[in-house]
Design a protein around this motif. Structure first.
Motif, PDB file in Angstrom:
ATOM      1  N   ASP A  68       0.845  -1.195   0.000  1.00 32.74           N
ATOM      2  CA  ASP A  68       0.000   0.000   0.000  1.00 32.74           C
ATOM      3  C   ASP A  68       0.881   1.245   0.000  1.00 32.74           C
ATOM      4  OD1 ASP A  68      -2.287   1.565   0.135  1.00 32.74           O
ATOM      5  OD2 ASP A  68      -3.129   0.512   1.857  1.00 32.74           O
ATOM      6  N   VAL A  69       0.247   2.393   0.050  1.00 33.70           N
ATOM      7  CA  VAL A  69       0.987   3.646   0.166  1.00 33.70           C
ATOM      8  C   VAL A  69       1.721   3.659   1.500  1.00 33.70           C
ATOM      9  CG1 VAL A  69      -0.582   4.930  -1.315  1.00 33.70           C
ATOM     10  CG2 VAL A  69      -1.040   4.799   1.148  1.00 33.70           C
ATOM     11  N   ALA A  70       2.684   4.542   1.639  1.00 36.73           N
ATOM     12  CA  ALA A  70       3.512   4.576   2.847  1.00 36.73           C
ATOM     13  C   ALA A  70       2.709   4.892   4.099  1.00 36.73           C
ATOM     14  CB  ALA A  70       4.640   5.581   2.661  1.00 36.73           C
ATOM     15  N   PHE A  71       1.687   5.701   3.955  1.00 33.23           N
ATOM     16  CA  PHE A  71       0.853   6.064   5.107  1.00 33.23           C
ATOM     17  C   PHE A  71      -0.607   5.745   4.773  1.00 33.23           C
ATOM     18  CE2 PHE A  71       4.581   8.845   5.015  1.00 33.23           C
ATOM     19  CZ  PHE A  71       5.141   8.521   6.253  1.00 33.23           C
ATOM     20  N   LEU A 126      10.078  -3.847  -4.793  1.00 34.20           N
ATOM     21  CA  LEU A 126       9.428  -4.984  -4.130  1.00 34.20           C
ATOM     22  C   LEU A 126       7.952  -5.044  -4.499  1.00 34.20           C
ATOM     23  CD1 LEU A 126       9.534  -7.330  -2.109  1.00 34.20           C
ATOM     24  CD2 LEU A 126       9.103  -5.668  -0.275  1.00 34.20           C
ATOM     25  N   GLY A 127       7.313  -3.893  -4.527  1.00 30.42           N
ATOM     26  CA  GLY A 127       5.904  -3.845  -4.900  1.00 30.42           C
ATOM     27  C   GLY A 127       5.677  -4.318  -6.329  1.00 30.42           C
ATOM     28  N   LEU A 128       6.512  -3.843  -7.246  1.00 32.82           N
ATOM     29  CA  LEU A 128       6.382  -4.239  -8.653  1.00 32.82           C
ATOM     30  C   LEU A 128       6.589  -5.736  -8.828  1.00 32.82           C
ATOM     31  CD1 LEU A 128       8.315  -1.294 -10.381  1.00 32.82           C
ATOM     32  CD2 LEU A 128       5.843  -1.731 -10.424  1.00 32.82           C
ATOM     33  N   LYS A 129       7.462  -6.315  -8.019  1.00 34.39           N
ATOM     34  CA  LYS A 129       7.714  -7.757  -8.089  1.00 34.39           C
ATOM     35  C   LYS A 129       6.427  -8.545  -7.874  1.00 34.39           C
ATOM     36  CE  LYS A 129      10.370 -11.462  -5.853  1.00 34.39           C
ATOM     37  NZ  LYS A 129      11.380 -11.800  -4.817  1.00 34.39           N
ATOM     38  N   TYR A 130       5.533  -8.010  -7.025  1.00 35.27           N
ATOM     39  CA  TYR A 130       4.289  -8.709  -6.706  1.00 35.27           C
ATOM     40  C   TYR A 130       3.054  -8.015  -7.298  1.00 35.27           C
ATOM     41  CZ  TYR A 130       7.205 -11.443  -3.627  1.00 35.27           C
ATOM     42  OH  TYR A 130       8.202 -12.269  -3.126  1.00 35.27           O
ATOM     43  N   GLY A 131       3.275  -7.231  -8.325  1.00 40.46           N
ATOM     44  CA  GLY A 131       2.159  -6.639  -9.046  1.00 40.46           C
ATOM     45  C   GLY A 131       1.451  -5.512  -8.333  1.00 40.46           C
ATOM     46  N   ALA A 132       2.121  -4.874  -7.391  1.00 39.29           N
ATOM     47  CA  ALA A 132       1.514  -3.781  -6.637  1.00 39.29           C
ATOM     48  C   ALA A 132       2.002  -2.443  -7.170  1.00 39.29           C
ATOM     49  CB  ALA A 132       1.849  -3.918  -5.149  1.00 39.29           C
ATOM     50  N   THR A 133       1.120  -1.695  -7.779  1.00 43.55           N
ATOM     51  CA  THR A 133       1.446  -0.377  -8.318  1.00 43.55           C
ATOM     52  C   THR A 133       0.539   0.674  -7.696  1.00 43.55           C
ATOM     53  OG1 THR A 133      -0.132  -0.595 -10.145  1.00 43.55           O
ATOM     54  CG2 THR A 133       2.109  -1.431 -10.512  1.00 43.55           C
ATOM     55  N   LYS A 134       0.864   1.908  -7.906  1.00 42.85           N
ATOM     56  CA  LYS A 134       0.088   3.015  -7.348  1.00 42.85           C
ATOM     57  C   LYS A 134      -1.373   2.925  -7.756  1.00 42.85           C
ATOM     58  CE  LYS A 134       0.049   8.079  -7.166  1.00 42.85           C
ATOM     59  NZ  LYS A 134       0.731   9.331  -7.617  1.00 42.85           N
ATOM     60  N   PRO A 162       2.892 -16.342  -4.253  1.00 47.01           N
ATOM     61  CA  PRO A 162       1.803 -16.013  -3.325  1.00 47.01           C
ATOM     62  C   PRO A 162       0.447 -16.102  -4.006  1.00 47.01           C
ATOM     63  CG  PRO A 162       2.784 -14.010  -4.145  1.00 47.01           C
ATOM     64  CD  PRO A 162       3.631 -15.143  -4.696  1.00 47.01           C
ATOM     65  N   ILE A 163      -0.601 -16.131  -3.199  1.00 45.78           N
ATOM     66  CA  ILE A 163      -1.973 -16.154  -3.704  1.00 45.78           C
ATOM     67  C   ILE A 163      -2.553 -14.749  -3.562  1.00 45.78           C
ATOM     68  CG2 ILE A 163      -4.256 -17.210  -3.449  1.00 45.78           C
ATOM     69  CD1 ILE A 163      -2.835 -19.555  -2.035  1.00 45.78           C
ATOM     70  N   SER A 164      -3.174 -14.254  -4.606  1.00 42.33           N
ATOM     71  CA  SER A 164      -3.715 -12.893  -4.601  1.00 42.33           C
ATOM     72  C   SER A 164      -5.129 -12.866  -4.030  1.00 42.33           C
ATOM     73  CB  SER A 164      -3.732 -12.327  -6.021  1.00 42.33           C
ATOM     74  OG  SER A 164      -2.428 -12.258  -6.556  1.00 42.33           O
ATOM     75  N   PHE A 165      -5.392 -11.875  -3.212  1.00 36.83           N
ATOM     76  CA  PHE A 165      -6.733 -11.663  -2.672  1.00 36.83           C
ATOM     77  C   PHE A 165      -7.604 -10.980  -3.726  1.00 36.83           C
ATOM     78  CE2 PHE A 165      -9.586  -8.596  -0.405  1.00 36.83           C
ATOM     79  CZ  PHE A 165     -10.484  -9.530   0.080  1.00 36.83           C
ATOM     80  N   ASP A 166      -8.749 -11.580  -4.007  1.00 39.45           N
ATOM     81  CA  ASP A 166      -9.704 -11.040  -4.978  1.00 39.45           C
ATOM     82  C   ASP A 166     -10.777 -10.271  -4.216  1.00 39.45           C
ATOM     83  OD1 ASP A 166     -11.512 -10.474  -6.937  1.00 39.45           O
ATOM     84  OD2 ASP A 166     -11.906 -12.550  -7.514  1.00 39.45           O
ATOM     85  N   GLU A 167     -10.811  -8.969  -4.405  1.00 39.91           N
ATOM     86  CA  GLU A 167     -11.728  -8.144  -3.626  1.00 39.91           C
ATOM     87  C   GLU A 167     -13.070  -7.897  -4.311  1.00 39.91           C
ATOM     88  OE1 GLU A 167     -11.016  -3.733  -3.646  1.00 39.91           O
ATOM     89  OE2 GLU A 167      -8.969  -4.381  -4.103  1.00 39.91           O
ATOM     90  N   THR A 168     -13.391  -8.707  -5.318  1.00 43.73           N
ATOM     91  CA  THR A 168     -14.653  -8.487  -6.031  1.00 43.73           C
ATOM     92  C   THR A 168     -15.866  -8.685  -5.123  1.00 43.73           C
ATOM     93  OG1 THR A 168     -14.574 -10.785  -6.834  1.00 43.73           O
ATOM     94  CG2 THR A 168     -13.727  -9.067  -8.299  1.00 43.73           C
TER      95      THR A 168
END
Length: 250
Positions: free
Chosen positions: A49-52, A92-100, A116-122
Motif C-alpha cells: 500500500d501507500v507509505a501512510f 518490491l511492490g512491482l515484483k508482486y504486481g503492486a502499483t500506485k 503467493p496467492i492474490s486476494f480477490d476483492e470483487t
C-alpha cells in the motif's frame, strides 16, 4: 541449534521493534527484511500500500490483524511503498504486481510455495472476506462473525470423529452451552442442533442446510433476519471447514 536460536532471536527482535501499533497486530516490512521475515511463518498475509495508508480497506486489514495477533504461525504485514524521494519498496511492490494504481494489493504467502496467492476483492475488501481468504487457502482456522471459539473447536472435533465419538462430543457441547451467558446461549444451541441433525441425517445435512439458508437470503427479509441467517451459515461452515482443510484454530 545455535543457528536456530539466533534466527528466532532475530525474528523476535525484529517484530518487537517494527510493530506498526501495539494493538494493530501487523508489522512493517521493507525490501531488506521481507524475505527474511515472511519465510519464517507458515502463512503471511501482506498488504502492499501507500507509505501512510488510511481508509476502509486499511481499517479492515488492521481489524483482522488485531483479531488474529495471538496466532504465532500467521503473520500480518504491511509494505509501505513511496513513489517519491528514494522510492522505498517500489521494486518490491512491482515484483508482486503492486502499483500506485492498484493499491492496496493483498497477497498470501505460504511456506513451501513459490508464488503467493492474490486476494480477490470483487466480493468486498472486508475483514470477513480477508478472513475467508486466509481460511480457505492456508488451512489456518479463523472464527467467522457470529461464531463461538470454543464451540468451533468442538464442531471441528465432531466433524472429524466417528459416530460413537460424535455422541460424546454432543454431550460435551451441551455442557458448554449450559454454561454460556444469556447473550451467547442462543448461538450455542445452534451448534447443538446442527450436531443433532448431522447424527440424524448424516454429513450431507451441512451442505443442504447452507443451500437452504442461502435461498432464504435471496428473498425479502429484514436486515436483522439477514444477519441472523448469515451467522448461522458461518456456524455451519465451522463444521464443513473441518472436513477438508483444518490446520489450527482461533
Amino acid at each position: 541449534m545455535l543457528a536456530y536460536i539466533t534466527v528466532i532471536c532475530f525474528v523476535i527482535t525484529f517484530l518487537s521493534s517494527n510493530i506498526v501499533s501495539a494493538d494493530k497486530g501487523s508489522v512493517e516490512l521493507s525490501e531488506y527484511t521481507f524475505d527474511k521475515i515472511v519465510s519464517k511463518f507458515d502463512a503471511a498475509l501482506v498488504k502492499f500500500d501507500v507509505a501512510f495508508p488510511f481508509g476502509d480497506k486499511h481499517d479492515a486489514f488492521v481489524a483482522l490483524a488485531q483479531e488474529a495477533k495471538e496466532l504465532d504461525e500467521l503473520l500480518f504485514a504491511e509494505v509501505g511503498i513511496k513513489d517519491y524521494g528514494e522510492r522505498e519498496n517500489e521494486i518490491l511492490g512491482l515484483k508482486y504486481g503492486a502499483t500506485k494504481e492498484s493499491f492496496p494489493v493483498v497477497k498470501l504467502f505460504l511456506k513451501g510455495k513459490n508464488e503467493p496467492i492474490s486476494f480477490d476483492e470483487t466480493k468486498g475488501f472486508t475483514s470477513e472476506e480477508l478472513r475467508r481468504f486466509v481460511r480457505d487457502n492456508s488451512g489456518i482456522y479463523l472464527s467467522l462473525p457470529g461464531c463461538i471459539r470454543d464451540l468451533d473447536t468442538l464442531a471441528i472435533k465432531f466433524q472429524n470423529s466417528a459416530k460413537e465419538e460424535r455422541e460424546k462430543i454432543l454431550k460435551e457441547t451441551e455442557n458448554v452451552v449450559e454454561k454460556l451467558d444469556t447473550q451467547d446461549a442462543a448461538t450455542g444451541k445452534i451448534y447443538k442442533t446442527i450436531m443433532q441433525k448431522v447424527l440424524e441425517k448424516g454429513d450431507e445435512f451441512i451442505g443442504t442446510e447452507i443451500n437452504r439458508i442461502n435461498k432464504l437470503l435471496t428473498g425479502k427479509i429484514s436486515n436483522e433476519k439477514k444477519k441472523e441467517l448469515a451467522s448461522r451459515i458461518n456456524i455451519l461452515q465451522s463444521f464443513s471447514f473441518s472436513s477438508s482443510n483444518k490446520k489450527d484454530e482461533l
